[in-house]
Write a protein that holds these residues in place. Structure first.
Motif, PDB file in Angstrom:
ATOM      1  N   ILE A  65     -50.422 -15.265   2.926  1.00  0.00           N
ATOM      2  CA  ILE A  65     -49.340 -14.292   2.697  1.00  0.00           C
ATOM      3  C   ILE A  65     -48.333 -14.317   3.833  1.00  0.00           C
ATOM      4  O   ILE A  65     -47.116 -14.370   3.608  1.00  0.00           O
ATOM      5  N   TYR A  66     -48.834 -14.290   5.064  1.00  0.00           N
ATOM      6  CA  TYR A  66     -47.925 -14.236   6.217  1.00  0.00           C
ATOM      7  C   TYR A  66     -47.106 -15.524   6.328  1.00  0.00           C
ATOM      8  O   TYR A  66     -45.882 -15.471   6.517  1.00  0.00           O
ATOM      9  N   ASP A  67     -47.753 -16.670   6.213  1.00  0.00           N
ATOM     10  CA  ASP A  67     -47.041 -17.941   6.336  1.00  0.00           C
ATOM     11  C   ASP A  67     -46.041 -18.138   5.194  1.00  0.00           C
ATOM     12  O   ASP A  67     -44.947 -18.679   5.393  1.00  0.00           O
ATOM     13  N   TRP A  68     -46.401 -17.689   3.994  1.00  0.00           N
ATOM     14  CA  TRP A  68     -45.488 -17.750   2.846  1.00  0.00           C
ATOM     15  C   TRP A  68     -44.268 -16.876   3.092  1.00  0.00           C
ATOM     16  O   TRP A  68     -43.147 -17.242   2.756  1.00  0.00           O
ATOM     17  N   PHE A  69     -44.483 -15.721   3.695  1.00  0.00           N
ATOM     18  CA  PHE A  69     -43.395 -14.773   3.964  1.00  0.00           C
ATOM     19  C   PHE A  69     -42.484 -15.276   5.091  1.00  0.00           C
ATOM     20  O   PHE A  69     -41.260 -15.318   4.940  1.00  0.00           O
ATOM     21  N   ILE A  70     -43.068 -15.666   6.212  1.00  0.00           N
ATOM     22  CA  ILE A  70     -42.284 -16.093   7.372  1.00  0.00           C
ATOM     23  C   ILE A  70     -41.671 -17.475   7.159  1.00  0.00           C
ATOM     24  O   ILE A  70     -40.536 -17.748   7.561  1.00  0.00           O
ATOM     25  N   GLY A  71     -42.415 -18.359   6.511  1.00  0.00           N
ATOM     26  CA  GLY A  71     -41.958 -19.731   6.326  1.00  0.00           C
ATOM     27  C   GLY A  71     -42.789 -20.688   7.151  1.00  0.00           C
ATOM     28  O   GLY A  71     -42.808 -20.619   8.385  1.00  0.00           O
ATOM     29  N   ARG A  72     -43.492 -21.577   6.477  1.00  0.00           N
ATOM     30  CA  ARG A  72     -44.410 -22.488   7.166  1.00  0.00           C
ATOM     31  C   ARG A  72     -43.696 -23.741   7.661  1.00  0.00           C
ATOM     32  O   ARG A  72     -43.883 -24.159   8.803  1.00  0.00           O
ATOM     33  N   GLU A  73     -42.872 -24.337   6.823  1.00  0.00           N
ATOM     34  CA  GLU A  73     -42.171 -25.561   7.227  1.00  0.00           C
ATOM     35  C   GLU A  73     -40.869 -25.205   7.937  1.00  0.00           C
ATOM     36  O   GLU A  73     -40.145 -24.291   7.531  1.00  0.00           O
ATOM     37  N   LEU A  74     -40.561 -25.930   9.004  1.00  0.00           N
ATOM     38  CA  LEU A  74     -39.367 -25.633   9.790  1.00  0.00           C
ATOM     39  C   LEU A  74     -38.087 -26.023   9.056  1.00  0.00           C
ATOM     40  O   LEU A  74     -37.147 -25.227   8.976  1.00  0.00           O
ATOM     41  N   ASN A  75     -38.040 -27.214   8.517  1.00  0.00           N
ATOM     42  CA  ASN A  75     -36.820 -27.714   7.867  1.00  0.00           C
ATOM     43  C   ASN A  75     -37.134 -28.342   6.514  1.00  0.00           C
ATOM     44  O   ASN A  75     -37.087 -29.570   6.374  1.00  0.00           O
ATOM     45  N   PRO A  76     -37.478 -27.521   5.511  1.00  0.00           N
ATOM     46  CA  PRO A  76     -37.794 -28.100   4.197  1.00  0.00           C
ATOM     47  C   PRO A  76     -36.581 -28.801   3.590  1.00  0.00           C
ATOM     48  O   PRO A  76     -35.492 -28.236   3.540  1.00  0.00           O
ATOM     49  N   ARG A  77     -36.809 -30.031   3.145  1.00  0.00           N
ATOM     50  CA  ARG A  77     -35.726 -30.826   2.565  1.00  0.00           C
ATOM     51  C   ARG A  77     -36.191 -31.492   1.289  1.00  0.00           C
ATOM     52  O   ARG A  77     -37.378 -31.768   1.118  1.00  0.00           O
ATOM     53  N   ILE A  78     -35.239 -31.766   0.418  1.00  0.00           N
ATOM     54  CA  ILE A  78     -35.478 -32.603  -0.750  1.00  0.00           C
ATOM     55  C   ILE A  78     -34.787 -33.923  -0.472  1.00  0.00           C
ATOM     56  O   ILE A  78     -33.556 -33.973  -0.344  1.00  0.00           O
ATOM     57  N   GLY A  79     -35.563 -34.966  -0.350  1.00  0.00           N
ATOM     58  CA  GLY A  79     -34.997 -36.232   0.092  1.00  0.00           C
ATOM     59  C   GLY A  79     -34.676 -36.145   1.579  1.00  0.00           C
ATOM     60  O   GLY A  79     -35.258 -35.353   2.320  1.00  0.00           O
ATOM     61  N   SER A  80     -33.723 -36.938   2.011  1.00  0.00           N
ATOM     62  CA  SER A  80     -33.373 -36.953   3.434  1.00  0.00           C
ATOM     63  C   SER A  80     -32.110 -36.167   3.744  1.00  0.00           C
ATOM     64  O   SER A  80     -31.798 -35.926   4.909  1.00  0.00           O
ATOM     65  N   SER A  81     -31.390 -35.727   2.685  1.00  0.00           N
ATOM     66  CA  SER A  81     -30.078 -35.134   2.939  1.00  0.00           C
ATOM     67  C   SER A  81     -29.928 -33.682   2.494  1.00  0.00           C
ATOM     68  O   SER A  81     -29.076 -32.963   3.031  1.00  0.00           O
ATOM     69  N   PHE A  82     -30.717 -33.216   1.516  1.00  0.00           N
ATOM     70  CA  PHE A  82     -30.537 -31.850   1.026  1.00  0.00           C
ATOM     71  C   PHE A  82     -31.441 -30.897   1.796  1.00  0.00           C
ATOM     72  O   PHE A  82     -32.649 -30.837   1.559  1.00  0.00           O
ATOM     73  N   ASP A  83     -30.854 -30.175   2.730  1.00  0.00           N
ATOM     74  CA  ASP A  83     -31.591 -29.230   3.564  1.00  0.00           C
ATOM     75  C   ASP A  83     -31.582 -27.868   2.884  1.00  0.00           C
ATOM     76  O   ASP A  83     -30.535 -27.209   2.792  1.00  0.00           O
ATOM     77  N   ILE A  84     -32.731 -27.433   2.395  1.00  0.00           N
ATOM     78  CA  ILE A  84     -32.833 -26.205   1.606  1.00  0.00           C
ATOM     79  C   ILE A  84     -32.419 -24.984   2.422  1.00  0.00           C
ATOM     80  O   ILE A  84     -31.717 -24.095   1.939  1.00  0.00           O
ATOM     81  N   LYS A  85     -32.843 -24.945   3.679  1.00  0.00           N
ATOM     82  CA  LYS A  85     -32.583 -23.762   4.498  1.00  0.00           C
ATOM     83  C   LYS A  85     -31.099 -23.592   4.796  1.00  0.00           C
ATOM     84  O   LYS A  85     -30.547 -22.500   4.601  1.00  0.00           O
ATOM     85  N   LEU A  86     -30.427 -24.643   5.243  1.00  0.00           N
ATOM     86  CA  LEU A  86     -29.000 -24.537   5.549  1.00  0.00           C
ATOM     87  C   LEU A  86     -28.203 -24.233   4.286  1.00  0.00           C
ATOM     88  O   LEU A  86     -27.260 -23.436   4.301  1.00  0.00           O
ATOM     89  N   PHE A  87     -28.574 -24.851   3.169  1.00  0.00           N
ATOM     90  CA  PHE A  87     -27.876 -24.615   1.909  1.00  0.00           C
ATOM     91  C   PHE A  87     -27.973 -23.148   1.504  1.00  0.00           C
ATOM     92  O   PHE A  87     -26.966 -22.520   1.154  1.00  0.00           O
ATOM     93  N   CYS A  88     -29.166 -22.583   1.561  1.00  0.00           N
ATOM     94  CA  CYS A  88     -29.350 -21.192   1.140  1.00  0.00           C
ATOM     95  C   CYS A  88     -28.688 -20.205   2.096  1.00  0.00           C
ATOM     96  O   CYS A  88     -28.273 -19.116   1.679  1.00  0.00           O
ATOM     97  N   GLU A  89     -28.571 -20.567   3.354  1.00  0.00           N
ATOM     98  CA  GLU A  89     -27.946 -19.679   4.332  1.00  0.00           C
ATOM     99  C   GLU A  89     -26.492 -19.372   3.976  1.00  0.00           C
ATOM    100  O   GLU A  89     -26.018 -18.255   4.188  1.00  0.00           O
ATOM    101  N   LEU A  90     -25.767 -20.360   3.432  1.00  0.00           N
ATOM    102  CA  LEU A  90     -24.323 -20.204   3.303  1.00  0.00           C
ATOM    103  C   LEU A  90     -23.755 -20.376   1.902  1.00  0.00           C
ATOM    104  O   LEU A  90     -22.600 -20.008   1.673  1.00  0.00           O
TER     105      LEU A  90
END
Length: 416
Positions: free
Chosen positions: A170-195
């Motif tokens: 629960i805690y890791d799911w909430f806080i976020g386990r992976e630092l920089n989740p990406r799909i492929g080498s170019s689509f950064d999920i975290k930066l995309f969702c931020e903005l």
């Protein structure tokens, strides 16, 4: 570097640990729904009515199409490629920065639709009328996305966030386990969702409120609705157009991507930051030139402090302001303590909070509800400051003590 050293087990918990994470996971979505219920034009709808959104597949299609088209634009539209900070595994991720082309395309589409529909844009009215439905969908979508990135984090050789590897699901799911989740080498999920999805949806929600007033009041405009649209649009597009500044912020460099950020980016930002516009679409007021001038002055002051202080620190980090005084640390880095950054340790936070207060004042003193944002933002900034102080104290030791002696105020000069 051994895997155990690269991804050490998290021992320090935030937000009250697993119990706090569980409470927030339940409370924040309920709070978002309840606060938006207060600003729904029609008060006759029952809770059952709102939960029947599941039967409306077109709403899911609309939201997923919005998310997918923005993702496609993030990948395909022109931009520049920049390097992020060096990670603890020695790697440096590349980021495509194309906020300008994304913003220009969105504005061109809106302008074209305005021209073709003679100002009566059914898309904006659809967004206005289905506001709460879409808020609920974004919550569920955030849950799905959080589950996806959590499961993805178990792929071999994944770099984990130092704060999200506790072993508690629960805690890791909430806080976020992976630092920089990406799909492929170019689509950064975290930066995309931020903005992208949340910030730009916030802009469209505000616009839908102004549009609703316009089409229901014989094509007249209301000064308070126009003002909140202009003020928040300036803030939104300033963030989107200057997205490279995020590459050195704690959200990108340190935090994992879990439900906390997914919900915050996709639901909390668009569906609670738009409270002022939603309220004014239901209870519009006429501000007049004096109150408008006061609000504009406060926004300008906050924006000047926020933007110029951030720019100054960015320029200093790039070595372009060598004349500014700083404390040389044993780690080889410098702690800036001159100009804006001699006034307080987080002078940019103070400017940011003044901006939030100016937005709330567009509703004047009709209701305390719309001042929720400024109160919430103050708590958020205080939490960030305490978190940063703890991290810097551990990182710099005695050098941080010297820095605090040079710059004693934390956020508000001469107050705190």
């Amino acid at each position: 570097m051994a895997k155990k050293q690269l991804n050490p087990r998290t021992t320090n918990f935030e937000f009250g640990g697993p119990i706090g994470a569980t409470v927030l996971t339940v409370f924040l979505p309920i709070f978002t729904i309840l606060i938006n219920l207060q600003l729904t034009p029609s008060k006759i709808h029952s809770v059952t009515y709102y939960l029947n959104f599941c039967k409306s597949s077109h709403l899911w299609i609309s939201y997923c199409l919005w998310f997918s088209l923005l993702a496609a634009g993030d990948l395909l539209l022109p931009g520049k490629t920049l390097n992020g900070v060096k990670l603890r595994d020695g790697k440096t991720l590349k980021y495509k920065i194309n906020g300008i082309s994304n913003s220009v395309l969105l504005l061109l589409i809106l302008a074209l639709r305005w021209k073709l529909t003679d100002g009566e844009m059914p898309e904006l009215q659809y967004l206005y009328e289905n506001h709460l439905h879409l808020a609920i969908i974004s919550i569920i979508f955030s849950v799905y996305l959080s589950c996806f990135v959590y499961l993805k984090s178990f792929i071999n050789n994944t770099l984990l966030a130092l704060g999200g590897n506790s072993g508690n699901v629960i805690y890791d799911w909430f806080i976020g386990r992976e630092l920089n989740p990406r799909i492929g080498s170019s689509f950064d999920i975290k930066l995309f969702c931020e903005l992208r999805p949340g910030m730009l949806l916030w802009f469209l929600i505000n616009l839908s409120c102004l549009h609703h007033y316009y089409v229901t009041h014989n094509r007249e405009l209301n000064d308070s609705l126009v003002l909140i649209n202009l003020l928040q649009a300036l803030y939104i597009f300033d963030g989107v157009l200057n997205e490279e500044g995020l590459l050195t912020m704690i959200d990108i460099t340190t935090d994992g991507f879990g439900f906390m950020l997914a919900f915050g980016d996709l639901t909390f930002v668009p569906f609670t930051y738009a409270l002022q516009a939603r309220f004014l679409s239901v209870s519009p007021i006429h501000l007049g030139k004096y109150r408008t001038s006061l609000i504009l002055s406060l926004m300008s002051l906050g924006y000047w402090i926020f933007h110029s202080s951030n720019r100054e620190k960015s320029q200093f980090k790039k070595g372009k302001l060598p004349h500014l005084k700083a404390i040389q640390t044993k780690r080889g880095t410098k702690l800036l303590c001159d100009s804006w950054w001699s006034v307080s340790q987080h002078i940019n936070y103070f400017g940011d909070w003044l901006i939030s207060l100016s937005w709330c004042l567009t509703t004047w003193f009709q209701t305390p509800l719309t001042y929720y944002y400024s109160v919430y933002f103050a708590v958020l900034l205080f939490h960030r400051q305490k978190r940063d102080e703890k991290k810097c104290s551990e990182k710099y030791g005695n050098d941080w003590i010297k820095y605090q002696e040079r710059v004693p105020y934390k956020i508000i000069p001469y107050v705190y």
